[in-house]
Motif scaffolding. Structure first.
Motif, PDB file in Angstrom:
ATOM      1  N   MET A  59      40.373  39.633  39.156  1.00 38.57           N
ATOM      2  CA  MET A  59      41.104  40.295  40.249  1.00 38.57           C
ATOM      3  C   MET A  59      40.759  41.789  40.273  1.00 38.57           C
ATOM      4  SD  MET A  59      42.972  38.129  41.878  1.00 38.57           S
ATOM      5  CE  MET A  59      43.509  36.426  41.698  1.00 38.57           C
ATOM      6  N   SER A  60      40.492  42.299  41.486  1.00 37.65           N
ATOM      7  CA  SER A  60      40.188  43.724  41.641  1.00 37.65           C
ATOM      8  C   SER A  60      40.958  44.242  42.859  1.00 37.65           C
ATOM      9  CB  SER A  60      38.693  43.943  41.821  1.00 37.65           C
ATOM     10  OG  SER A  60      38.414  45.309  42.009  1.00 37.65           O
ATOM     11  N   GLY A  61      42.125  44.835  42.630  1.00 38.61           N
ATOM     12  CA  GLY A  61      42.929  45.412  43.696  1.00 38.61           C
ATOM     13  C   GLY A  61      43.790  44.420  44.420  1.00 38.61           C
ATOM     14  N   ALA A  62      44.028  43.230  43.804  1.00 37.81           N
ATOM     15  CA  ALA A  62      44.887  42.244  44.459  1.00 37.81           C
ATOM     16  C   ALA A  62      46.341  42.573  44.194  1.00 37.81           C
ATOM     17  CB  ALA A  62      44.558  40.842  43.961  1.00 37.81           C
ATOM     18  N   ASN A  63      47.222  42.151  45.094  1.00 35.57           N
ATOM     19  CA  ASN A  63      48.647  42.347  44.902  1.00 35.57           C
ATOM     20  C   ASN A  63      49.136  41.422  43.803  1.00 35.57           C
ATOM     21  OD1 ASN A  63      48.856  44.303  46.900  1.00 35.57           O
ATOM     22  ND2 ASN A  63      49.148  42.762  48.515  1.00 35.57           N
ATOM     23  N   ALA A  64      50.210  41.853  43.118  1.00 33.96           N
ATOM     24  CA  ALA A  64      50.752  41.063  42.017  1.00 33.96           C
ATOM     25  C   ALA A  64      51.182  39.663  42.471  1.00 33.96           C
ATOM     26  CB  ALA A  64      51.908  41.817  41.365  1.00 33.96           C
ATOM     27  N   GLU A  66      49.971  37.765  44.805  1.00 29.39           N
ATOM     28  CA  GLU A  66      48.771  36.947  45.009  1.00 29.39           C
ATOM     29  C   GLU A  66      48.155  36.532  43.669  1.00 29.39           C
ATOM     30  OE1 GLU A  66      46.199  39.237  47.396  1.00 29.39           O
ATOM     31  OE2 GLU A  66      47.476  39.163  49.207  1.00 29.39           O
ATOM     32  N   PHE A  67      48.143  37.470  42.720  1.00 29.94           N
ATOM     33  CA  PHE A  67      47.588  37.166  41.400  1.00 29.94           C
ATOM     34  C   PHE A  67      48.374  36.053  40.723  1.00 29.94           C
ATOM     35  CE2 PHE A  67      48.158  38.072  36.832  1.00 29.94           C
ATOM     36  CZ  PHE A  67      46.881  37.753  36.381  1.00 29.94           C
ATOM     37  N   LEU A  68      49.737  36.187  40.764  1.00 30.04           N
ATOM     38  CA  LEU A  68      50.559  35.164  40.106  1.00 30.04           C
ATOM     39  C   LEU A  68      50.483  33.834  40.835  1.00 30.04           C
ATOM     40  CD1 LEU A  68      53.667  37.400  39.306  1.00 30.04           C
ATOM     41  CD2 LEU A  68      51.908  36.606  37.707  1.00 30.04           C
ATOM     42  N   ARG A  69      50.363  33.882  42.169  1.00 29.82           N
ATOM     43  CA  ARG A  69      50.214  32.632  42.930  1.00 29.82           C
ATOM     44  C   ARG A  69      48.902  31.918  42.550  1.00 29.82           C
ATOM     45  NH1 ARG A  69      50.128  34.653  47.578  1.00 29.82           N
ATOM     46  NH2 ARG A  69      52.398  34.921  47.736  1.00 29.82           N
ATOM     47  N   ALA A  70      47.836  32.687  42.388  1.00 30.93           N
ATOM     48  CA  ALA A  70      46.543  32.091  41.996  1.00 30.93           C
ATOM     49  C   ALA A  70      46.619  31.482  40.605  1.00 30.93           C
ATOM     50  CB  ALA A  70      45.448  33.166  42.051  1.00 30.93           C
ATOM     51  N   LEU A  71      47.326  32.140  39.659  1.00 34.82           N
ATOM     52  CA  LEU A  71      47.488  31.612  38.305  1.00 34.82           C
ATOM     53  C   LEU A  71      48.271  30.307  38.324  1.00 34.82           C
ATOM     54  CD1 LEU A  71      47.154  32.020  35.245  1.00 34.82           C
ATOM     55  CD2 LEU A  71      49.293  33.364  35.297  1.00 34.82           C
ATOM     56  N   ALA A  72      49.348  30.295  39.189  1.00 36.62           N
ATOM     57  CA  ALA A  72      50.158  29.081  39.264  1.00 36.62           C
ATOM     58  C   ALA A  72      49.360  27.914  39.831  1.00 36.62           C
ATOM     59  CB  ALA A  72      51.393  29.360  40.126  1.00 36.62           C
ATOM     60  N   ASN A  78      55.017  26.469  38.066  1.00 37.55           N
ATOM     61  CA  ASN A  78      56.023  26.803  39.077  1.00 37.55           C
ATOM     62  C   ASN A  78      56.484  28.266  38.841  1.00 37.55           C
ATOM     63  OD1 ASN A  78      56.014  24.179  40.190  1.00 37.55           O
ATOM     64  ND2 ASN A  78      57.390  23.469  38.546  1.00 37.55           N
ATOM     65  N   ILE A  79      56.033  29.138  39.696  1.00 41.85           N
ATOM     66  CA  ILE A  79      56.320  30.566  39.531  1.00 41.85           C
ATOM     67  C   ILE A  79      56.992  31.100  40.793  1.00 41.85           C
ATOM     68  CG2 ILE A  79      55.354  32.871  39.176  1.00 41.85           C
ATOM     69  CD1 ILE A  79      53.119  31.586  37.587  1.00 41.85           C
ATOM     70  N   ASN A  80      58.138  31.796  40.626  1.00 45.23           N
ATOM     71  CA  ASN A  80      58.842  32.489  41.723  1.00 45.23           C
ATOM     72  C   ASN A  80      58.764  34.008  41.446  1.00 45.23           C
ATOM     73  OD1 ASN A  80      60.672  32.897  44.004  1.00 45.23           O
ATOM     74  ND2 ASN A  80      62.173  33.464  42.419  1.00 45.23           N
ATOM     75  N   VAL A  81      58.259  34.779  42.444  1.00 50.47           N
ATOM     76  CA  VAL A  81      58.033  36.214  42.270  1.00 50.47           C
ATOM     77  C   VAL A  81      59.075  36.985  43.110  1.00 50.47           C
ATOM     78  CG1 VAL A  81      56.401  38.117  42.449  1.00 50.47           C
ATOM     79  CG2 VAL A  81      55.594  35.793  41.908  1.00 50.47           C
ATOM     80  N   ASP A  82      59.784  37.889  42.447  1.00 51.48           N
ATOM     81  CA  ASP A  82      60.767  38.729  43.144  1.00 51.48           C
ATOM     82  C   ASP A  82      60.038  39.696  44.100  1.00 51.48           C
ATOM     83  OD1 ASP A  82      63.761  39.627  43.072  1.00 51.48           O
ATOM     84  OD2 ASP A  82      62.590  41.466  43.011  1.00 51.48           O
ATOM     85  N   ASN A  86      55.677  44.387  43.064  1.00 54.89           N
ATOM     86  CA  ASN A  86      54.617  44.705  44.031  1.00 54.89           C
ATOM     87  C   ASN A  86      53.738  45.798  43.421  1.00 54.89           C
ATOM     88  OD1 ASN A  86      53.020  44.838  46.254  1.00 54.89           O
ATOM     89  ND2 ASN A  86      54.514  45.951  47.518  1.00 54.89           N
ATOM     90  N   PHE A  87      52.602  45.407  42.850  1.00 56.10           N
ATOM     91  CA  PHE A  87      51.649  46.342  42.273  1.00 56.10           C
ATOM     92  C   PHE A  87      50.260  45.750  42.385  1.00 56.10           C
ATOM     93  CE2 PHE A  87      53.625  43.794  38.957  1.00 56.10           C
ATOM     94  CZ  PHE A  87      52.545  43.205  38.316  1.00 56.10           C
ATOM     95  N   LYS A  88      49.260  46.544  42.148  1.00 55.91           N
ATOM     96  CA  LYS A  88      47.864  46.131  42.238  1.00 55.91           C
ATOM     97  C   LYS A  88      47.366  45.665  40.865  1.00 55.91           C
ATOM     98  CE  LYS A  88      47.340  47.387  46.584  1.00 55.91           C
ATOM     99  NZ  LYS A  88      47.005  46.426  47.662  1.00 55.91           N
ATOM    100  N   VAL A  89      46.553  44.638  40.898  1.00 60.62           N
ATOM    101  CA  VAL A  89      46.011  44.055  39.659  1.00 60.62           C
ATOM    102  C   VAL A  89      44.497  44.229  39.636  1.00 60.62           C
ATOM    103  CG1 VAL A  89      45.762  41.957  38.267  1.00 60.62           C
ATOM    104  CG2 VAL A  89      47.885  42.381  39.556  1.00 60.62           C
ATOM    105  N   TYR A  90      44.007  44.803  38.523  1.00 63.12           N
ATOM    106  CA  TYR A  90      42.568  44.978  38.346  1.00 63.12           C
ATOM    107  C   TYR A  90      42.184  44.387  36.967  1.00 63.12           C
ATOM    108  CZ  TYR A  90      43.130  48.399  42.081  1.00 63.12           C
ATOM    109  OH  TYR A  90      43.432  49.011  43.262  1.00 63.12           O
ATOM    110  N   TYR A  91      42.086  43.069  36.911  1.00 67.80           N
ATOM    111  CA  TYR A  91      41.812  42.409  35.610  1.00 67.80           C
ATOM    112  C   TYR A  91      40.766  41.300  35.782  1.00 67.80           C
ATOM    113  CZ  TYR A  91      46.020  44.760  33.964  1.00 67.80           C
ATOM    114  OH  TYR A  91      46.935  45.702  33.629  1.00 67.80           O
ATOM    115  N   ASN A  92      40.181  40.951  34.612  1.00 66.63           N
ATOM    116  CA  ASN A  92      39.222  39.834  34.527  1.00 66.63           C
ATOM    117  C   ASN A  92      39.556  39.057  33.257  1.00 66.63           C
ATOM    118  OD1 ASN A  92      37.086  38.120  34.908  1.00 66.63           O
ATOM    119  ND2 ASN A  92      35.567  39.492  33.991  1.00 66.63           N
ATOM    120  N   PHE A  93      40.138  37.871  33.426  1.00 63.76           N
ATOM    121  CA  PHE A  93      40.543  37.034  32.293  1.00 63.76           C
ATOM    122  C   PHE A  93      39.570  35.861  32.171  1.00 63.76           C
ATOM    123  CE2 PHE A  93      44.498  38.984  33.853  1.00 63.76           C
ATOM    124  CZ  PHE A  93      44.913  39.620  32.697  1.00 63.76           C
ATOM    125  N   THR A  94      39.041  35.630  30.905  1.00 67.31           N
ATOM    126  CA  THR A  94      38.093  34.531  30.632  1.00 67.31           C
ATOM    127  C   THR A  94      38.516  33.837  29.351  1.00 67.31           C
ATOM    128  OG1 THR A  94      36.322  35.781  31.665  1.00 67.31           O
ATOM    129  CG2 THR A  94      35.674  33.924  30.279  1.00 67.31           C
TER     130      THR A  94
END
Length: 647
Positions: A59-64, A66-72, A78-82, A86-94
């Motif tokens: 992820m590079s500049g994605a909203n939090a 969207e990032f958690l939805r993609a992980l779910a 089953n993930i519910n996000v308040d 609302n923050f930007k995510v710049y990570y690469n997980f392998t």
């Protein structure tokens, strides 16, 4: 057996969650919170295998969310996000488990993960609140001296007002918009109202005291600023720019204060400022109600200190097309000619008449004002704008004063001294001439034809020469007269006139002479028309006196004297000769003093004669063939003037 296994497993999860929750209540800090989240996720991983599955995410500049939805979606979670997350995510997980990814995100962004069954609810961690003990408000009050003191350093205004009110038992009100305002001030000890006023001044506030002795702290309005006035006390003034569309940009200051009687006084300092802006600001400062009838145009430059609102409007609108009127506490402002702003006033004159009063009112003052006269009541009715009407009324009252009357006694004395000599022989023919006349004191005797014939016959008896006889209608008149005159004529007229008005006196006589005109009318039979007119000639003694009374009972007299008189006897049917004397004089005399104007002396000489041509000019013979009259006269006129002031 399988059913029992599932029941035991769920009981284990529930006990684990309860134990974890109870443990969390007694722990503080970020580490304890992350440990709780880790225990929750590990307990849930028994039922949700996707937490232990490895993920491949970049992820590079994605909203939090969207990032958690993609992980779910990737790990069937089953993930519910308040919404607050609302923050930007710049990570690469392998090759990392979803459980570790969630722990990492919770740590980095202060998130909390709560479980409801297999649903993970991700929320933002509330900030930790530190309990701060209330700050002491340092306020002191002495009820005996009514002195207030305080040491404030960034204290809340509402708490300060509350503490002051509790100690002094006086009401101090703070508006809602100032409840949380921080104030800083220090007063060791000062009178209660002075201390409050200085605290307000130090924190850019203004203090007002209502009629029921309540102190109100208020914020400065737009354009207001604090300053030290001429009385060395704090005050508020306005420093605004005009809001009139198209108006000039001159600045002006408006402030006010109350005098010892509680009346509101205004201070104004304006340069090229629209009149309308000054009216609005001054009315706000004075706390009065107004109503504007028409558009107020024009700008003004002024500086006024400690002036009432009424005097301010009078000075502001003086010389303009606008005026004001106060009704029921409301100021009505507009054009002078508008209905509601006009006024009518009856002015009764006590000492003067209406004849000259309108002429004395300046022309500029009468523009726009209708003036009616009621002669029966000696009254003037004024109708127009109130300032103009009052101005004219004050002017009329100033000039409506008792006018002094001056009684002038004029004593005229004419002294005439003259001598006339009349000699000659007159002969002629007349139908009605009788013998007779005077011998003494002068000779003026007429001889008829009988007397002459008798005289001629006597001459003929004694001599050899016979002179003959005259016709029955013939006559001879002998004249040898000399008369002297010494006459004094005295007159004492009395004149009365008002101060500053001319009193005239005229005494004289009139003579007539015949003027004959002959006109020829051309025609076949030429006609001659003869017309006669009698012209008059005046000989008068004219005196004009204009008295002016000064304040010290002295009278200045402007005197004009014009004296004309006939000289001798005029020739028949000719204008009589005249002597004329004129002079003007300005003198000053005290009340009831007598003034003498020096003798006006004139000499009159006249000599007339008629006779036979040539013979009337031969010496000795001229006494027989001519008739002559010669007169000399000297006239002296004395004028005595006595002024008397009558109030």
């Amino acid at each position: 057996m399988k059913y029992i296994y599932h029941v035991l497993f769920r009981l284990f999860i529930l006990l684990t969650l309860v134990g974890t929750g109870l443990k969390g209540y007694g722990q503080d800090g970020k580490a304890e919170r992350l440990a709780q989240i880790e225990n929750r996720l590990k307990s849930l991983a028994v039922m949700v295998p996707g937490l232990n599955q490895k993920v491949q995410l970049s992820m590079s500049g994605a909203n939090a969310p969207e990032f958690l939805r993609a992980l779910a979606q990737a790990n069937n979670l089953n993930i519910n996000v308040d919404p607050q997350v609302n923050f930007k995510v710049y990570y690469n997980f392998t090759n990392e488990t979803a459980l570790n990814v969630l722990l990492f995100v919770a740590k980095e962004y202060d998130l909390d993960i709560n479980l409801i069954g297999s649903i993970m609810s991700i929320t933002k961690v509330a900030p930790t609140r530190t309990v701060v003990p209330p700050k002491e408000i340092k306020v002191t009050y002495n009820a005996i001296t009514d002195n207030l003191g305080f040491d404030l350093n960034n204290d809340t205004l509402s708490l300060v007002a509350k503490k002051i009110g509790q100690l002094s038992q006086k009401n101090v009100v703070v508006p809602i918009n100032l409840l949380n305002k921080k104030v800083t001030a220090f007063i060791s000890a000062a009178p209660f109202e002075t201390a409050l006023e200085k605290m307000a001044y130090a924190n850019e506030l203004k203090l007002n005291k209502t009629n029921d002795n309540v102190y109100i702290l208020q914020p400065l309005a737009e354009g207001e600023e604090l300053y030290i006035n001429e009385d060395k006390s704090t005050a508020v003034k306005r420093n605004n720019k005009p809001t009139t569309p198209g108006g000039s940009q001159g600045n002006y200051n408006v402030s006010g204060r109350r005098d010892a009687n509680g009346s509101k006084l205004i201070n104004i300092d304006a340069v090229n400022t629209p009149i309308l802006d000054l009216i609005k600001s001054a009315s706000t400062e004075a706390g009065v109600n107004y109503f504007i009838y028409s558009d107020i145009k024009g700008s003004i430059t002024t500086r006024l200190n400690n002036i009432s609102f009424d005097n301010f409007l009078t000075a502001l609108l003086q010389g303009t097309e606008y005026t004001y009127k106060k009704e029921d506490g409301i100021y009505l402002i507009g054009d002078r000619k508008l209905e509601g702003l006009r006024t009518s006033l009856r002015v009764k004159l006590e000492h003067r008449s209406l004849d000259t009063i309108q002429m004395m009112i300046p022309t500029e003052w009468k523009k726009g004002v209708e003036i009616k006269e009621f002669r029966e009541q000696n009254t003037i009715l004024l109708s127009g704008s109130a300032p103009q009407v009052r101005e004219i009324e004050n002017f009329i009252k100033q000039i409506d004063r008792t006018v002094p009357m001056v009684l002038i006694e004029v004593t005229l004395v004419d002294v005439r001294k003259g001598k006339s000599v009349k000699t000659g022989i007159t002969a002629g023919v007349s139908d009605s001439v009788k013998t007779g006349g005077t011998i003494l004191p002068g000779i003026d005797y007429t001889f008829g034809s009988n007397s002459i014939n008798s005289f001629l016959s006597k001459l003929g008896n004694n001599n050899s020469v016979n002179l003959g006889r005259v016709t029955p209608n013939f006559y001879v008149k002998l004249s040898a007269l000399e008369s002297n005159s010494n006459v004094e004529v005295r007159s004492v007229p009395k004149l009365s006139t008002l101060n500053g008005h001319v009193a005239n006196l005229s005494i004289g006589s009139k003579r007539y002479y015949r003027l004959q005109t002959q006109n020829v009318v051309p025609s076949l039979n030429a006609q001659t028309l003869i017309t006669e007119q009698y012209k008059d000639v005046d000989a008068n003694l004219e005196i004009g006196i204009k008295p002016i009374v000064s304040g010290d009972d002295q009278v200045t007299l402007n005197i004009t004297v014009n004296i004309s008189d006939f000289i001798g006897n005029p020739p028949q049917n000719q204008p009589p000769p005249q002597s004329i004397s004129k002079f003007t004089s300005i003198i000053r005399a005290k009340n009831e003093d007598m003034i003498v104007l020096g003798g006006l002396e004139r000499t009159e000489n006249s000599e007339t004669g008629s006779g036979v041509p040539l013979l009337s000019r031969i010496p000795i013979l001229k006494w027989l063939f001519s008739s002559r009259e010669k007169s000399n006269a000297k006239v002296v006129t004395l004028v005595f003037i006595k002024p008397t002031i009558l109030y």
